[in-house]
Write a protein that holds these residues in place. Structure first.
Motif, PDB file in Angstrom:
ATOM      1  N   ARG A   1     104.954  20.264  10.254  1.00 59.45           N
ATOM      2  CA  ARG A   1     104.771  20.242  11.934  1.00 59.45           C
ATOM      3  C   ARG A   1     103.679  19.898  11.778  1.00 59.45           C
ATOM      4  O   ARG A   1     103.466  19.820  13.122  1.00 59.45           O
ATOM      5  N   ARG A   2     102.130  19.970  11.691  1.00 57.74           N
ATOM      6  CA  ARG A   2     101.291  19.457  11.727  1.00 57.74           C
ATOM      7  C   ARG A   2     100.764  18.689  12.652  1.00 57.74           C
ATOM      8  O   ARG A   2     100.425  18.211  14.186  1.00 57.74           O
ATOM      9  N   THR A   3     101.771  17.750  11.889  1.00 53.62           N
ATOM     10  CA  THR A   3     101.833  15.407  12.403  1.00 53.62           C
ATOM     11  C   THR A   3     102.944  15.821  13.257  1.00 53.62           C
ATOM     12  O   THR A   3     102.408  15.070  14.435  1.00 53.62           O
ATOM     13  N   THR A   4     103.817  16.465  13.384  1.00 52.48           N
ATOM     14  CA  THR A   4     104.534  16.393  15.063  1.00 52.48           C
ATOM     15  C   THR A   4     104.237  16.682  16.575  1.00 52.48           C
ATOM     16  O   THR A   4     104.083  16.846  16.902  1.00 52.48           O
TER      17      THR A   4
ATOM     18  N   LEU B   1     100.685  17.375  16.651  1.00 54.87           N
ATOM     19  CA  LEU B   1      99.971  16.653  17.669  1.00 54.87           C
ATOM     20  C   LEU B   1      99.676  15.716  17.844  1.00 54.87           C
ATOM     21  O   LEU B   1      99.417  14.741  18.845  1.00 54.87           O
ATOM     22  N   VAL B   2     100.889  14.678  17.428  1.00 59.19           N
ATOM     23  CA  VAL B   2     101.826  13.396  18.338  1.00 59.19           C
ATOM     24  C   VAL B   2     102.209  13.900  19.577  1.00 59.19           C
ATOM     25  O   VAL B   2     102.152  13.169  20.456  1.00 59.19           O
ATOM     26  N   LEU B   3     103.075  14.783  19.864  1.00 60.49           N
ATOM     27  CA  LEU B   3     103.650  15.267  21.036  1.00 60.49           C
ATOM     28  C   LEU B   3     102.817  16.029  21.987  1.00 60.49           C
ATOM     29  O   LEU B   3     101.995  15.555  22.897  1.00 60.49           O
ATOM     30  N   PHE B   4     101.664  16.190  21.231  1.00 63.07           N
ATOM     31  CA  PHE B   4      99.697  16.800  22.727  1.00 63.07           C
ATOM     32  C   PHE B   4      99.562  15.558  22.977  1.00 63.07           C
ATOM     33  O   PHE B   4      99.165  15.640  23.374  1.00 63.07           O
TER      34      PHE B   4
ATOM     35  N   VAL C   1     108.982  19.391  24.296  1.00 61.60           N
ATOM     36  CA  VAL C   1     109.113  19.402  23.479  1.00 61.60           C
ATOM     37  C   VAL C   1     108.322  20.202  22.478  1.00 61.60           C
ATOM     38  O   VAL C   1     108.417  21.262  21.613  1.00 61.60           O
ATOM     39  N   LEU C   2     107.413  20.428  23.227  1.00 61.17           N
ATOM     40  CA  LEU C   2     106.156  21.274  22.656  1.00 61.17           C
ATOM     41  C   LEU C   2     106.338  23.081  22.424  1.00 61.17           C
ATOM     42  O   LEU C   2     104.945  23.357  21.289  1.00 61.17           O
ATOM     43  N   GLY C   3     106.193  23.042  22.828  1.00 60.67           N
ATOM     44  CA  GLY C   3     107.150  24.541  23.441  1.00 60.67           C
ATOM     45  C   GLY C   3     107.686  25.489  22.102  1.00 60.67           C
ATOM     46  O   GLY C   3     107.533  26.006  21.374  1.00 60.67           O
ATOM     47  N   GLY C   4     109.085  23.836  22.084  1.00 55.85           N
ATOM     48  CA  GLY C   4     109.541  24.290  20.440  1.00 55.85           C
ATOM     49  C   GLY C   4     109.598  24.204  19.436  1.00 55.85           C
ATOM     50  O   GLY C   4     109.340  24.797  18.026  1.00 55.85           O
TER      51      GLY C   4
END
Length: 458
Positions: free
Chosen positions: A86-89, A91-94, A126-129
């Motif tokens: 979750r953290r990787t996803t 960070l990439v999205l943000f 996608v960040l909200g999800g």
């Protein structure tokens, strides 16, 4: 892979509380930045059209490009989200979102700004999800409503502080400045998230399907479809009305454009106070029970606001504030229920898909409202009351839909915070406590019962 954080000593319990508050602070901060980025475009419309020499249709494309990019990205993310920590996803999205926001601030032409909004929407949508997936992984079901209510304070702060401040910057220094400020301000939050968030990767070993099969399974599951139906009805009940409220308040109710910031300030302040309260009530009395109390009030306020005659500004501001409180008040238990409708190993894919459904439904609601509302020769909006009836009806339908969504079996995996996470949380405890109004949490430790063992747990 990091395990559960379930040690029993009081010091460890206090450490877990600090860790949870740090997670919520990071998520609420990101929520604030993404919402201001999305909302600030609309009130900057006149300046954008004048500076870039574009017409209303082109401006509308700037607004909708974010939503549709978010919808497409949500579909793609739903097939991939559970294959990574979750953290990787997150960070990439943000990071991608901040890059897109910076490009918006540096854009010098309509075409560049349009593509920058597409990039920003693809990552930000996608960040909200993923944020809700982190909430689901970190917080047990019985405290999830409270955590969701805290996350929703990002919307309140965006309305009461972010958007008005962004308008001041845009009016005095140019429309690009709010985007640059958001991008620069998000940098420290990105670094903090990298250091303080746990990996949250306990779900990865359960992912054995290929991305396409994962996507099909997400949309084929009966309980998922019920949750999606609830979200669609909620969005129709909001976005048929909200995009046209400002114009209606000016042209029909009699507010001036200079008075419009009042509705965001008052409504945001009321929501800021109400959101954590609704979250706690949902955890204590049951999410469906609280939802079934707030949703009819929301339907009533939708009807009232869309039928407001020319009236005093104070009455219009109070009505709008009541609508905002009811709207957020129904979303808190609804999102907690939706988050609990999926098993942990599928949560990232499901909530990414849910984010996509939410954005597409929002676009459909706004388009439907635009088909019904027309501008009369005297500048007033007609048929807005009809839109109010539709929004209220869609909201009342959710009273049945919310009872159809089942709570999935949840093993409640709490990730262990890293040593760096706890160190930062301990060092920043004073500032976190001082900013507790932001995250909406008290320092008290709530005792609840584990539904599977009927044993009181923290």
């Amino acid at each position: 892979m990091e395990g559960r954080y379930d040690e029993s000593p009081d010091s460890d319990t206090n450490g877990q509380q600090r860790y949870e508050r740090m997670v919520l602070f990071i998520l609420a901060s990101v929520q604030f930045i993404t919402i201001v980025d999305f909302m600030i475009v609309m009130p900057l419309g006149p300046q954008l059209m004048r500076t870039l020499q574009i017409n209303p249709t082109q401006f509308g494309l700037i607004v909708s490009s974010y939503t549709f990019a978010a919808g497409v990205a949500g579909i793609v993310a739903s097939s991939l989200a559970d294959r990574f920590a979750r953290r990787t996803t997150f960070l990439v999205l943000f990071a991608g979102f901040l890059l897109g926001t910076l490009c918006c601030g540096l854009a010098a032409s309509y075409g560049v700004l349009l593509w920058a909004r597409v990039v920003t929407g693809a990552f930000g949508g996608v960040l909200g999800g993923i944020a809700m997936a982190i909430i689901g992984d970190v917080f047990p079901e019985q405290r999830r409503g409270r955590a969701t209510g805290t996350l929703m304070t990002g919307f309140a702060l965006a309305s009461v502080a972010g958007v008005p401040f962004g308008l001041v910057l845009g009016t005095n220094f140019g429309w690009q400045i709010p985007f640059i400020v958001l991008a620069v301000g998000g940098g420290p939050i990105l670094i903090l998230a990298r250091v303080a968030l746990p990996r949250l990767d306990s779900h990865i070993h359960d992912v054995q399907t290929n991305p396409l099969k994962s996507l099909v399974e997400t949309f084929a599951h009966r309980n998922h479809l019920r949750a999606f139906a609830l979200i669609v009805a909620l969005m129709i009940g909001s976005f048929t009305v909200f995009p046209y409220l400002s114009a209606y308040l000016v042209s029909n109710v009699g507010m001036s454009e200079n008075q419009l910031p009042l509705i965001y300030i008052v409504g945001g302040a009321l929501t800021f106070v109400a959101a954590p309260i609704v979250g706690r009530l949902a955890d204590h009395y049951g999410k469906r029970r609280i939802y079934r109390i707030v949703a009819p009030a929301s339907a009533l306020m939708l009807f009232v606001v869309t039928h407001l005659p020319a009236t005093h500004v104070a009455i219009a501001v109070a009505a709008f504030g009541g609508l905002m409180v009811c709207n957020v008040g129904r979303m808190i238990p609804a999102m907690a229920i939706v988050t609990s409708s999926v098993r942990p190993e599928r949560r990232g894919a499901f909530l990414s898909a849910n984010s996509s459904v939410q954005h597409v439904a929002s676009g459909i609601g706004a388009y439907l409202g635009g088909l019904i509302v027309v501008e009369a020769g005297d500048g007033k909006l007609e048929n807005f009351g009809t839109v109010g009836w539709i929004a209220a009806a869609a909201t009342l339908v959710t009273l049945w839909l919310v009872g159809r969504v089942e709570v999935a079996g949840d093993i409640n995996p709490l990730a262990t915070p890293s040593a760096a996470s706890l160190a930062i949380a301990a060092a920043a405890e004073a500032s976190v406590d001082a900013g507790e109004a932001l995250v909406g949490l008290s320092g008290e430790h709530q005792i609840v019962k584990d539904v599977s063992t009927n044993v009181p747990v923290d």
